[in-house]
Design a protein around this motif. Structure first.
Motif, short mmCIF file in Angstrom:
data_model
loop_
_atom_site.label_atom_id
_atom_site.label_comp_id
_atom_site.label_asym_id
_atom_site.label_seq_id
_atom_site.Cartn_x
_atom_site.Cartn_y
_atom_site.Cartn_z
N THR A 177 0.84 -1.21 0.00
CA THR A 177 0.00 0.00 0.00
C THR A 177 0.87 1.25 0.00
O THR A 177 0.55 2.23 -0.68
CB THR A 177 -0.93 0.03 1.23
OG1 THR A 177 -0.16 0.09 2.44
CG2 THR A 177 -1.85 -1.18 1.26
N ARG A 178 1.97 1.23 0.73
CA ARG A 178 2.84 2.40 0.80
C ARG A 178 3.53 2.67 -0.53
O ARG A 178 3.69 3.83 -0.93
CB ARG A 178 3.89 2.21 1.91
CG ARG A 178 3.32 2.27 3.31
CD ARG A 178 4.40 1.99 4.35
NE ARG A 178 3.87 2.08 5.69
CZ ARG A 178 3.76 3.20 6.38
NH1 ARG A 178 4.14 4.35 5.83
NH2 ARG A 178 3.28 3.22 7.60
N ILE A 179 3.96 1.61 -1.22
CA ILE A 179 4.61 1.79 -2.52
C ILE A 179 3.64 2.42 -3.52
O ILE A 179 3.98 3.35 -4.25
CB ILE A 179 5.14 0.44 -3.03
CG1 ILE A 179 6.32 -0.02 -2.18
CG2 ILE A 179 5.57 0.55 -4.50
CD1 ILE A 179 6.80 -1.43 -2.50
N LEU A 180 2.41 1.91 -3.55
CA LEU A 180 1.42 2.46 -4.49
C LEU A 180 1.04 3.88 -4.11
O LEU A 180 0.88 4.74 -4.98
CB LEU A 180 0.18 1.55 -4.50
CG LEU A 180 0.36 0.20 -5.20
CD1 LEU A 180 -0.86 -0.69 -4.97
CD2 LEU A 180 0.61 0.38 -6.69
N ASP A 181 0.89 4.14 -2.83
CA ASP A 181 0.50 5.47 -2.38
C ASP A 181 1.60 6.48 -2.67
O ASP A 181 1.34 7.62 -3.08
CB ASP A 181 0.20 5.44 -0.88
CG ASP A 181 -0.43 6.74 -0.40
OD1 ASP A 181 -1.10 7.41 -1.21
OD2 ASP A 181 -0.26 7.09 0.79
N ALA A 182 2.86 6.09 -2.48
CA ALA A 182 3.98 7.00 -2.72
C ALA A 182 4.12 7.36 -4.19
O ALA A 182 4.67 8.42 -4.53
CB ALA A 182 5.28 6.37 -2.21
N ASN A 183 3.63 6.49 -5.07
CA ASN A 183 3.71 6.74 -6.52
C ASN A 183 2.37 7.16 -7.10
O ASN A 183 2.12 6.99 -8.29
CB ASN A 183 4.22 5.49 -7.23
CG ASN A 183 5.67 5.18 -6.90
OD1 ASN A 183 6.59 5.75 -7.47
ND2 ASN A 183 5.88 4.28 -5.94
N ASP A 184 1.52 7.70 -6.25
CA ASP A 184 0.19 8.12 -6.69
C ASP A 184 0.24 9.16 -7.81
O ASP A 184 -0.58 9.16 -8.72
CB ASP A 184 -0.58 8.69 -5.48
CG ASP A 184 -1.94 9.25 -5.87
OD1 ASP A 184 -2.71 8.51 -6.50
OD2 ASP A 184 -2.22 10.42 -5.54
N GLU A 286 -12.69 -0.36 -10.88
CA GLU A 286 -13.54 0.82 -10.98
C GLU A 286 -13.80 1.45 -9.61
O GLU A 286 -13.90 2.67 -9.48
CB GLU A 286 -14.88 0.47 -11.64
CG GLU A 286 -14.79 0.15 -13.13
CD GLU A 286 -14.10 -1.19 -13.40
OE1 GLU A 286 -14.07 -2.04 -12.48
OE2 GLU A 286 -13.58 -1.37 -14.53
N ASP A 287 -13.91 0.61 -8.59
CA ASP A 287 -14.13 1.13 -7.23
C ASP A 287 -12.92 1.93 -6.76
O ASP A 287 -13.07 2.98 -6.12
CB ASP A 287 -14.39 -0.03 -6.26
CG ASP A 287 -15.60 -0.86 -6.67
OD1 ASP A 287 -16.58 -0.27 -7.12
OD2 ASP A 287 -15.54 -2.10 -6.53
N GLN A 295 -6.68 8.13 -1.71
CA GLN A 295 -7.65 7.92 -0.64
C GLN A 295 -7.86 6.43 -0.37
O GLN A 295 -7.96 6.01 0.78
CB GLN A 295 -8.99 8.58 -0.99
CG GLN A 295 -10.03 8.47 0.13
CD GLN A 295 -11.32 9.20 -0.21
OE1 GLN A 295 -11.36 10.05 -1.11
NE2 GLN A 295 -12.39 8.88 0.50
N TYR A 296 -7.89 5.64 -1.44
CA TYR A 296 -8.09 4.19 -1.28
C TYR A 296 -6.93 3.58 -0.51
O TYR A 296 -7.13 2.73 0.38
CB TYR A 296 -8.23 3.54 -2.65
CG TYR A 296 -8.73 2.11 -2.60
CD1 TYR A 296 -10.10 1.83 -2.54
CD2 TYR A 296 -7.84 1.04 -2.61
CE1 TYR A 296 -10.56 0.52 -2.49
CE2 TYR A 296 -8.29 -0.27 -2.57
CZ TYR A 296 -9.65 -0.52 -2.51
OH TYR A 296 -10.10 -1.83 -2.45
N MET A 297 -5.70 4.00 -0.83
CA MET A 297 -4.53 3.48 -0.13
C MET A 297 -4.52 3.95 1.32
O MET A 297 -4.15 3.20 2.23
CB MET A 297 -3.24 3.94 -0.82
CG MET A 297 -2.98 3.29 -2.17
SD MET A 297 -2.80 1.49 -2.08
CE MET A 297 -4.39 0.98 -2.72
N ASP A 298 -4.92 5.19 1.57
CA ASP A 298 -4.99 5.69 2.94
C ASP A 298 -5.97 4.88 3.77
O ASP A 298 -5.69 4.52 4.93
CB ASP A 298 -5.42 7.17 2.95
CG ASP A 298 -4.24 8.11 2.80
OD1 ASP A 298 -3.09 7.63 2.80
OD2 ASP A 298 -4.47 9.33 2.69
N GLU A 299 -7.12 4.58 3.18
CA GLU A 299 -8.12 3.78 3.89
C GLU A 299 -7.61 2.38 4.18
O GLU A 299 -7.85 1.82 5.27
CB GLU A 299 -9.41 3.73 3.08
CG GLU A 299 -10.14 5.07 3.00
CD GLU A 299 -11.35 5.02 2.08
OE1 GLU A 299 -11.60 3.95 1.48
OE2 GLU A 299 -12.04 6.05 1.96
#
Length: 351
Positions: A177-184, A286-287, A295-299
């Motif tokens: 989740t952190r890797i994806l969020d950091a590359n948002d 899609e969700d 926001q999805y990664m934060d949640e």
């Protein structure tokens, strides 16, 4: 099982997994720099800041370094004793927790984790540069893979092994989740149909950061596309580092520990883990796009942190024993009353 034993097994596993993840991210970023044109200070900063955010060390880094260069980031995330998330500190923590539960783990597990720790203690930035960063990070990753294989092959698969699985999969899901969020930002900037080399290289690097590049190619047999990368790393049920797979493995380990059946729960950790698995099972790309990647990664991170806290409160927290309250001491009598009592005592004696 004693809470202190479960706690040590859990953190031994999490720390070992974290060291491997950090080594892989650093290695991939260094290789990415070789594929890109010569980078100036600002371009290097833009390339390394997602790495620092993914490990949660962005703010601490700038307390020790002014320039975001390759050498500074590698030194901070690899050897800096003041950084609790450095590879050195992660391996030290893993070895210390293994020492606490020496009687619970196999001899081969202890020898491997102790060997890796002693090897790491002898490393310096000059040695890493001389032998090559790729070789160094490969040794860290291979040591983690060897430790996990030894654990699965030499340890009885009971409660102690399950706590190791809980720590491993919780840490693994959190890092994805952190890797994806950091590359948002890369996800937002990448437009449909845009096949620029820079975008493809960045998304390939994200896949390699999760050891998923080859698995992705076999699954999709297509060019690296942002939507498919996100779907693969979050929702794929077969890849061992996807968030969905990790959540399911974590949920299974928790239920084996308590003996609780599916669709039931006996504590808050099982409740939250089961709910997360159900949400991921019935989610689609899609969700994620509707909510937004960040926001999805934060949640997801909030939910994973809540599961970690529930595990701590249920299995790892040992409240202090309630000691009996001391009996109250008798209050001293006032001087006038004491004198009157002594006088009455003397009168009674004379009589």
């Amino acid at each position: 099982m004693l809470s202190r034993v479960a706690d040590s097994l859990y953190w031994m596993s999490r720390s070992e997994e974290r060291a491997e993840n950090i080594a892989r991210i650093l290695d991939v970023n260094l290789q990415l720099m070789l594929d890109l044109p010569k980078l100036g200070p600002e371009e290097q900063k833009a390339l390394w800041e997602p790495v620092l955010r993914s490990t949660g060390d962005h703010e601490d880094f700038y307390k020790h370094y002014k320039v975001t260069s390759s050498d500074n980031v590698i030194d901070f995330l690899t050897l800096n004793a003041k950084n609790s998330n450095s590879i050195l500190n992660c391996l030290t923590t893993a070895r210390e927790n293994a020492r606490h539960v020496r009687e619970q783990i196999s001899l081969e597990m202890w020898e491997e984790i102790n060997r890796t720790y002693l090897w790491m203690k002898g490393q310096t930035l000059k040695k890493i540069t001389r032998q090559g960063a790729y070789e160094f990070f490969s040794q860290v990753k291979n040591a983690s893979h060897l430790f996990q294989g030894i654990t699965d092959g030499t340890m009885t698969h009971g409660e102690d092994w399950d706590f190791i699985q809980v720590g491993k999969y919780l840490e693994r899901a959190d890092m994805t989740t952190r890797i994806l969020d950091a590359n948002d930002e890369i996800f937002i900037k990448q437009r449909p149909g845009n096949t620029q080399t820079g975008g493809t290289l960045h998304w390939s690097a994200i896949l390699r950061s999760c050891s998923s590049h080859d698995a992705y190619r076999k699954f999709y047999v297509a060019q690296v596309e942002p939507d498919k990368v996100v779907e693969f790393l979050i929702l794929n049920e077969f890849f061992p580092r996807s968030i969905r797979f990790c959540a399911a493995a974590l949920n299974d380990a928790l239920r084996r520990i308590s003996g609780c059946k599916e669709e039931h729960f006996t504590n808050q950790a099982e409740k939250l883990a089961g709910r997360l698995v159900a949400e991921l099972n019935y989610s689609a790309l899609e969700d994620i796009k509707t909510v937004g990647m960040h926001q999805y990664m934060d949640e997801l991170q909030i939910k994973l942190n809540a599961i970690g806290e529930a595990i701590f409160q249920t299995y790892l927290f040992s409240p202090p024993l309630n000691e009996p309250e001391p009996e109250p001491e008798p209050k001293p009598e006032p001087a006038s009353e004491k004198a009157q009592t002594q006088k009455q005592s003397k009168t009674a004696t004379v009589a």
